[in-house]
Design a protein around this motif. Structure first.
Motif, PDB file in Angstrom:
ATOM      1  N   GLN A  25      32.146  38.074  46.340  1.00 40.61           N
ATOM      2  CA  GLN A  25      33.435  38.177  45.654  1.00 40.61           C
ATOM      3  C   GLN A  25      33.632  37.022  44.672  1.00 40.61           C
ATOM      4  O   GLN A  25      34.310  37.183  43.646  1.00 40.61           O
ATOM      5  CB  GLN A  25      34.573  38.212  46.667  1.00 40.61           C
ATOM      6  N   GLU A  26      33.050  35.868  44.971  1.00 44.09           N
ATOM      7  CA  GLU A  26      33.127  34.744  44.036  1.00 44.09           C
ATOM      8  C   GLU A  26      32.462  35.088  42.715  1.00 44.09           C
ATOM      9  O   GLU A  26      32.880  34.616  41.655  1.00 44.09           O
ATOM     10  CB  GLU A  26      32.472  33.506  44.665  1.00 44.09           C
ATOM     11  N   GLU A  27      31.396  35.914  42.780  1.00 42.70           N
ATOM     12  CA  GLU A  27      30.697  36.324  41.565  1.00 42.70           C
ATOM     13  C   GLU A  27      31.411  37.474  40.870  1.00 42.70           C
ATOM     14  O   GLU A  27      31.257  37.665  39.664  1.00 42.70           O
ATOM     15  CB  GLU A  27      29.265  36.755  41.912  1.00 42.70           C
ATOM     16  N   ARG A  28      32.174  38.243  41.634  1.00 43.68           N
ATOM     17  CA  ARG A  28      32.898  39.387  41.061  1.00 43.68           C
ATOM     18  C   ARG A  28      34.357  39.342  41.491  1.00 43.68           C
ATOM     19  O   ARG A  28      34.809  40.132  42.320  1.00 43.68           O
ATOM     20  CB  ARG A  28      32.242  40.691  41.508  1.00 43.68           C
ATOM     21  N   PRO A  29      35.113  38.397  40.955  1.00 42.35           N
ATOM     22  CA  PRO A  29      36.494  38.194  41.409  1.00 42.35           C
ATOM     23  C   PRO A  29      37.421  39.374  41.124  1.00 42.35           C
ATOM     24  O   PRO A  29      38.501  39.459  41.696  1.00 42.35           O
ATOM     25  CB  PRO A  29      36.936  36.944  40.626  1.00 42.35           C
ATOM     26  N   GLN A  30      36.995  40.287  40.235  1.00 42.11           N
ATOM     27  CA  GLN A  30      37.844  41.436  39.929  1.00 42.11           C
ATOM     28  C   GLN A  30      37.863  42.453  41.063  1.00 42.11           C
ATOM     29  O   GLN A  30      38.708  43.368  41.079  1.00 42.11           O
ATOM     30  CB  GLN A  30      37.389  42.112  38.628  1.00 42.11           C
ATOM     31  N   MET A  31      36.924  42.332  42.009  1.00 37.69           N
ATOM     32  CA  MET A  31      36.846  43.278  43.124  1.00 37.69           C
ATOM     33  C   MET A  31      37.518  42.712  44.362  1.00 37.69           C
ATOM     34  O   MET A  31      37.458  41.517  44.653  1.00 37.69           O
ATOM     35  CB  MET A  31      35.380  43.602  43.441  1.00 37.69           C
ATOM     36  N   LEU A  32      38.173  43.613  45.127  1.00 40.48           N
ATOM     37  CA  LEU A  32      38.766  43.232  46.398  1.00 40.48           C
ATOM     38  C   LEU A  32      37.672  43.107  47.446  1.00 40.48           C
ATOM     39  O   LEU A  32      36.624  43.745  47.354  1.00 40.48           O
ATOM     40  CB  LEU A  32      39.795  44.276  46.827  1.00 40.48           C
ATOM     41  N   ILE A  33      37.934  42.299  48.470  1.00 44.28           N
ATOM     42  CA  ILE A  33      36.925  42.084  49.501  1.00 44.28           C
ATOM     43  C   ILE A  33      36.577  43.381  50.224  1.00 44.28           C
ATOM     44  O   ILE A  33      35.423  43.630  50.589  1.00 44.28           O
ATOM     45  CB  ILE A  33      37.384  40.995  50.514  1.00 44.28           C
ATOM     46  N   GLY A  34      37.568  44.259  50.397  1.00 45.64           N
ATOM     47  CA  GLY A  34      37.301  45.543  51.050  1.00 45.64           C
ATOM     48  C   GLY A  34      36.340  46.399  50.260  1.00 45.64           C
ATOM     49  O   GLY A  34      35.447  47.055  50.819  1.00 45.64           O
ATOM     50  N   GLU A  35      36.500  46.384  48.930  1.00 47.30           N
ATOM     51  CA  GLU A  35      35.600  47.149  48.069  1.00 47.30           C
ATOM     52  C   GLU A  35      34.177  46.600  48.154  1.00 47.30           C
ATOM     53  O   GLU A  35      33.204  47.357  48.177  1.00 47.30           O
ATOM     54  CB  GLU A  35      36.097  47.105  46.620  1.00 47.30           C
ATOM     55  N   ILE A  36      34.051  45.275  48.220  1.00 45.65           N
ATOM     56  CA  ILE A  36      32.724  44.664  48.298  1.00 45.65           C
ATOM     57  C   ILE A  36      32.060  44.988  49.629  1.00 45.65           C
ATOM     58  O   ILE A  36      30.867  45.336  49.693  1.00 45.65           O
ATOM     59  CB  ILE A  36      32.831  43.140  48.089  1.00 45.65           C
ATOM     60  N   LEU A  37      32.833  44.905  50.726  1.00 40.25           N
ATOM     61  CA  LEU A  37      32.272  45.217  52.044  1.00 40.25           C
ATOM     62  C   LEU A  37      31.827  46.678  52.111  1.00 40.25           C
ATOM     63  O   LEU A  37      30.800  47.003  52.712  1.00 40.25           O
ATOM     64  CB  LEU A  37      33.309  44.930  53.124  1.00 40.25           C
ATOM     65  N   GLN A  38      32.598  47.556  51.459  1.00 43.66           N
ATOM     66  CA  GLN A  38      32.224  48.973  51.431  1.00 43.66           C
ATOM     67  C   GLN A  38      30.962  49.162  50.607  1.00 43.66           C
ATOM     68  O   GLN A  38      30.066  49.932  50.982  1.00 43.66           O
ATOM     69  CB  GLN A  38      33.381  49.801  50.860  1.00 43.66           C
TER      70      GLN A  38
END
Length: 540
Positions: A25-38
């Motif tokens: 998420q640090e590299e892609r701050p525009q994404m929510l953590i839930g979206e990244i985990l998914q």
């Protein structure tokens, strides 16, 4: 509690997984953590939404089709629901707006439109889209027209006469436009469409799907959405968004259900604005073998004998969309062996087949069928596939290749098998070359099959389908091939040398037992697979 902690407590993943997600998420701050985990694959959408429901105190609703409030949905334009990935439902005397991201909805505007307070709820994206499809889709003759979008703040509106490359780029990158195009593509894939047509009209913007060879009006959008959606298509396919006067062609790839979908894009300027056609190609779905094409046992045996030849030309004929390429690919796959050098020359390459050297024609740089074929012949091929014989030069070279020990597959656009012989003569090919090189001509068509879910027997020889949601109220779902085999024997070779008309050659072949396209279709009808109307439609 934070969503990550909730999901860890529920046992969906570990703290180590969460730490990896937070690092991403640090590299892609525009994404929510839930979206990244998914995206990481450590949590499914349903588990994520259930966790968000617990965290935010917003209910998570399922079985949406049972509670869908279609009369409320009609109060707001379809494209807005699609852009939000949301639907209205009635449950326990309450109105819920169910969305994958309910906090992102313009709640006040929705309540104003519905003239009623609403509650928010989470829902699965697939379920929401399926309900939208079933609830809003209508056959062409009953197609619902939607009102112009209101001033709902989320949907961008632009005057195309004042559009510039800069503001079109900004418009095309807005979240609602991105979601709308994604869902148009997703819905097309779900319904088995081969093409998406985005067609501007004077006062509307039509979205149409080609399913089983037939175009269906799926829904109508506001014309104000046209510039944004077309620009989004151009961005994805790396085209010039500022150029709106010339045709453009491009391609892109999207991911669906963990595999890639290739999309060929064609943009065409019209009097009402730019139209776009997106051809959907799923490489993983190409599992055709000769036995699945619809060939009868005697036809299958004959085709297997033909493609086992050491040399000669086998031609497939039929209009665009008649399945010629599929038959060619299935034939090449059947004889694909490590001991053979098999090369194709195509425009375009629709599917990549392991073991084949496939070449894309590119006339813009001088790589025509004829030029490509000339180079291929110096590459020591055993078997050649030429996408289409379009001119005398290509035909001459294909014939010379077959006469020097190569097996050549290609296509022509003719109505039946016998007409291919006349077409080659009209190109200026010498009759003795045609008679020496050609071993068979196969004409084919694709006919629609009766829908298995609503098929009804009306008599012993006639079938019909009542029409249902699964078949889009057409009565048909899926297609199969019908074929006409013209095998070149000594008598036909003499007729070619004498330049006999195609009808005389056809009459001879019929006496020798050739099954015409219509006769092939009539057998499919008697087997209860299709209707006589469908057979007549494709063979007239």
């Amino acid at each position: 509690m934070k969503i990550g902690e909730i999901l860890i407590n529920r046992g969906y993943f570990t703290q180590n997984d969460l730490d990896k997600g937070l690092h991403l998420q640090e590299e892609r701050p525009q994404m929510l953590i839930g979206e990244i985990l998914q995206e990481m694959g450590v949590v499914e959408e349903e588990a994520l939404l259930a966790g968000l429901s617990e965290q935010l105190g917003i209910p998570f609703q399922k079985d949406l089709a049972l509670h869908f409030a279609q009369e409320l949905g009609a109060l707001i334009p379809f494209e807005l629901w699609h852009g939000w990935t949301a639907i209205p439902i009635k449950k326990e005397n309450k109105i819920f707006i169910v969305s994958t991201d309910p906090l992102d909805l313009p709640r006040m505007e929705i309540e104003k439109k519905m003239q009623s307070p609403v509650d928010l709820a989470f829902g699965l994206s697939d379920e929401i889209i399926n309900v939208l499809t079933q609830g809003y889709w209508r056959p062409a003759q009953q197609k619902r027209e939607y009102e112009e979008p209101s001033v709902l703040s989320e949907m961008p509106v632009i005057d195309e006469t004042e559009a510039t490359g800069e503001n079109l780029l900004d418009l095309a990158n807005k979240a609602p436009v991105i979601r709308l195009l994604n869902q148009i593509i997703f819905q097309a894939l779900q319904q088995g469409a081969s093409d998406i047509h985005l067609q501007p009209q004077k006062n509307e913007f039509r979205v149409r799907y080609r399913i089983d060879g037939i175009l269906h009006d799926v829904f109508t959008l506001s014309s104000t959405l046209h510039p944004a959606l077309i620009s989004r298509v151009k961005i994805l396919s790396k085209l010039n968004i500022a150029e709106r006067r010339l045709p453009q062609d491009g391609r892109t790839t999207v991911s669906s259900q963990n595999h890639a979908i290739d999309i060929r894009v064609s943009i065409l300027p019209t009097t009402c604005g730019e139209a776009a056609v997106l051809r959907l190609l799923d490489p993983s779905s190409f599992l055709f073998s000769l036995s699945t094409l619809g060939l009868y046992p005697d036809e299958l045996e004959r085709l297997e004998q033909l493609i086992s030849s050491d040399h000669g030309i086998i031609l497939l004929t039929g209009p665009t969309g008649s399945g010629k390429t599929t038959t060619l690919y299935a034939s090449m796959q059947k004889i694909n062996q490590p001991s053979r050098n098999m090369i194709t020359l195509e425009d375009p390459i629709e599917y990549q087949i392991p073991g084949l050297s496939q070449i894309q024609v590119n006339p813009a740089i001088g790589l025509s069928f004829a030029a490509g074929l000339r180079s291929i012949l110096r590459h020591d091929p055993d078997i050649l596939m030429i996408g289409e014989i379009r001119d005398k030069e290509t035909a001459d070279m294909a014939i010379q290749a077959s006469l020097t020990g190569h097996l050549v597959f290609s296509t022509l656009h003719t109505n039946d098998a016998a007409s291919a012989l006349t077409r080659l003569l009209e190109m200026g090919i010498e009759p003795y070359l045609i008679s020496s090189a050609l071993i068979a001509v196969i004409a084919q068509r694709l006919i629609r099959l009766l829908c298995p879910r609503c098929k009804e027997n009306t008599s012993t020889e006639s079938q019909r389908s009542a029409g249902c949601e699964y078949c889009f109220h057409t009565g048909y779902r899926g297609r199969t091939g019908i074929f006409e085999f013209l095998t070149i024997d000594d008598e036909i070779r003499q007729m070619i040398l004498q330049k006999q008309p195609s009808q005389k050659i056809k009459d001879y072949a019929l006496k020798k037992g050739m099954r015409t396209l219509r006769a092939s279709g009539e057998i499919k009808n008697k087997e209860g697979l299709t209707t006589l109307e469908e057979v007549l439609r494709v063979t007239t």
